[in-house]
Write a protein that holds these residues in place. Structure first.
Motif, PDB file in Angstrom:
ATOM      1  N   ASN A  81      -5.836  -7.453  -2.576  1.00  0.00           N
ATOM      2  CA  ASN A  81      -5.432  -6.749  -1.361  1.00  0.00           C
ATOM      3  C   ASN A  81      -6.477  -6.966  -0.266  1.00  0.00           C
ATOM      4  OD1 ASN A  81      -4.588  -4.971   0.617  1.00  0.00           O
ATOM      5  ND2 ASN A  81      -4.287  -3.245  -0.765  1.00  0.00           N
ATOM      6  N   VAL A 140      -8.221  -1.615  11.403  1.00  0.00           N
ATOM      7  CA  VAL A 140      -8.819  -2.442  10.355  1.00  0.00           C
ATOM      8  C   VAL A 140      -8.991  -3.851  10.893  1.00  0.00           C
ATOM      9  CG1 VAL A 140      -8.510  -3.383   8.040  1.00  0.00           C
ATOM     10  CG2 VAL A 140      -7.738  -1.048   8.559  1.00  0.00           C
ATOM     11  N   ARG A 143      -5.616   2.345   9.404  1.00  0.00           N
ATOM     12  CA  ARG A 143      -5.724   3.148   8.193  1.00  0.00           C
ATOM     13  C   ARG A 143      -5.880   4.618   8.561  1.00  0.00           C
ATOM     14  NH1 ARG A 143     -11.524   1.929   5.432  1.00  0.00           N
ATOM     15  NH2 ARG A 143     -10.539   3.297   3.898  1.00  0.00           N
ATOM     16  N   THR A 173      -7.767   4.579  12.339  1.00  0.00           N
ATOM     17  CA  THR A 173      -8.862   3.623  12.472  1.00  0.00           C
ATOM     18  C   THR A 173      -8.325   2.208  12.315  1.00  0.00           C
ATOM     19  OG1 THR A 173     -10.422   5.203  11.524  1.00  0.00           O
ATOM     20  CG2 THR A 173     -11.083   2.878  11.555  1.00  0.00           C
ATOM     21  N   LEU A 226      -6.587  -5.555   2.599  1.00  0.00           N
ATOM     22  CA  LEU A 226      -6.694  -4.351   3.428  1.00  0.00           C
ATOM     23  C   LEU A 226      -7.162  -3.169   2.589  1.00  0.00           C
ATOM     24  CD1 LEU A 226      -3.235  -4.673   5.240  1.00  0.00           C
ATOM     25  CD2 LEU A 226      -5.456  -5.354   6.172  1.00  0.00           C
ATOM     26  N   PRO A 227      -7.812  -2.174   3.215  1.00  0.00           N
ATOM     27  CA  PRO A 227      -8.084  -0.930   2.497  1.00  0.00           C
ATOM     28  C   PRO A 227      -6.775  -0.334   1.997  1.00  0.00           C
ATOM     29  CG  PRO A 227      -9.329  -1.006   4.550  1.00  0.00           C
ATOM     30  CD  PRO A 227      -8.373  -2.166   4.593  1.00  0.00           C
ATOM     31  N   LYS A 228      -6.830   0.329   0.850  1.00  0.00           N
ATOM     32  CA  LYS A 228      -5.593   0.796   0.219  1.00  0.00           C
ATOM     33  C   LYS A 228      -4.881   1.886   1.025  1.00  0.00           C
ATOM     34  CE  LYS A 228      -7.910   4.132  -2.834  1.00  0.00           C
ATOM     35  NZ  LYS A 228      -8.136   4.508  -4.252  1.00  0.00           N
ATOM     36  N   ASP A 229      -5.571   2.488   2.013  1.00  0.00           N
ATOM     37  CA  ASP A 229      -4.906   3.489   2.852  1.00  0.00           C
ATOM     38  C   ASP A 229      -4.496   2.910   4.210  1.00  0.00           C
ATOM     39  OD1 ASP A 229      -7.461   3.194   3.834  1.00  0.00           O
ATOM     40  OD2 ASP A 229      -7.786   5.336   4.218  1.00  0.00           O
ATOM     41  N   THR A 230      -4.375   1.586   4.266  1.00  0.00           N
ATOM     42  CA  THR A 230      -3.849   0.946   5.476  1.00  0.00           C
ATOM     43  C   THR A 230      -2.334   0.998   5.390  1.00  0.00           C
ATOM     44  OG1 THR A 230      -5.759  -0.554   5.545  1.00  0.00           O
ATOM     45  CG2 THR A 230      -3.858  -1.146   6.911  1.00  0.00           C
ATOM     46  N   ASN A 234       0.827  -1.205   0.000  1.00  0.00           N
ATOM     47  CA  ASN A 234       0.000   0.000   0.000  1.00  0.00           C
ATOM     48  C   ASN A 234       0.863   1.257   0.000  1.00  0.00           C
ATOM     49  OD1 ASN A 234      -2.427  -1.373  -0.040  1.00  0.00           O
ATOM     50  ND2 ASN A 234      -2.806  -1.184   2.158  1.00  0.00           N
ATOM     51  N   SER A 242       1.075   3.956  -3.201  1.00  0.00           N
ATOM     52  CA  SER A 242       0.666   5.349  -2.983  1.00  0.00           C
ATOM     53  C   SER A 242       1.851   6.313  -2.955  1.00  0.00           C
ATOM     54  CB  SER A 242      -0.083   5.468  -1.653  1.00  0.00           C
ATOM     55  OG  SER A 242       0.803   5.241  -0.568  1.00  0.00           O
TER      56      SER A 242
END
Length: 230
Positions: free
Chosen positions: A174, A204, A218, A202, A176-180, A108, A112
């Motif tokens: 993935n 996850v 995240r 937050t 996980l959320p991409k902003d993890t 991630n 990013s």
């Protein structure tokens, strides 16, 4: 002149029956013993065949593991992103299910451009992955790990394999959320259970990973400029 009395027919039949019974009994005993020997021989042959089959299966598995090792070693030798990711995974945990999620935090960040433009840059960014912080007594050890060490170290081989899988996987896989971008382990906290920086992030939910071992978090890559990976 000696007269021989005729043998009564019933006695004659009894004698013949007895002889037949004794003979038949001997035959049955001999056949039974022969049959039991045959059963034992068959069982021995079956056990021997099963042992040979198990040996062959073990050898196939050993050769498969070696082939897998050769493949992943070759990949990691030619692709530094796999090697650097594996070093980070191995420094964090020796459990493959945990390596998987830690690997995706690294992925991630790379995708990013958060705190690094390459996998090496992400992992060596100051105060992110503690094993690589200057002054850490294990830093040189983790930096010295090479792909060929996988032939003597099964856990390191696992780290290389997980790293390759994560680096090459389509983003749709993935978990996980991409902003993890963050994680930490309570086990590594000194004097406290949680780092100060985690409170604006937050958590996850991750199935199968105990919070005590790893928490994944995240948050905005812009608003959390001071957060660290551990």
């Amino acid at each position: 002149m000696i007269k021989i009395k005729p043998v009564p027919f019933s006695l004659f039949v009894s004698i013949v029956s007895l002889l037949l019974f004794v003979g038949f009994g001997s035959f049955v005993n001999h056949y039974s013993e022969s049959y039991e020997r045959k059963i034992k021989e068959v069982k021995r042959e079956q056990n021997f065949a099963a042992e040979r089959l198990q040996m062959a299966h073990s050898e196939i598995q050993r050769q498969k593991r070696r082939a897998d090792s050769l493949q992943v070693v070759a990949e990691a030798s030619n692709r530094k992103e796999i090697l650097w990711t594996a070093r980070a995974l191995y420094s964090e945990t020796h459990r493959t299910e945990e390596m998987w999620y830690v690997g995706w935090v690294i992925r991630n960040r790379f995708e990013s451009g958060f705190r690094g433009k390459s996998y090496k840059g992400v992992i060596l960014h100051p105060k992110q992955f503690s094993a690589f912080n200057k002054g850490n007594p294990k830093r040189e050890y983790y930096l010295s790990l090479e792909p060929t060490d996988a032939f003597q170290n099964g856990t390191w081989h696992d780290a290389l394999q997980v790293a390759k899988t994560v680096v090459d996987a389509p983003l749709v896989y993935n978990p996980l959320p991409k902003d993890t971008f963050f994680f930490y382990s309570e086990r590594s906290m000194e004097g406290r259970r949680h780092p100060v920086w985690r409170y604006n992030l937050t958590q996850v939910g991750v199935d199968g990973i105990e919070d005590r071992r790893f928490r994944f978090l995240r948050g905005s890559q812009y608003s959390q400029a001071t957060a660290t990976a551990r």
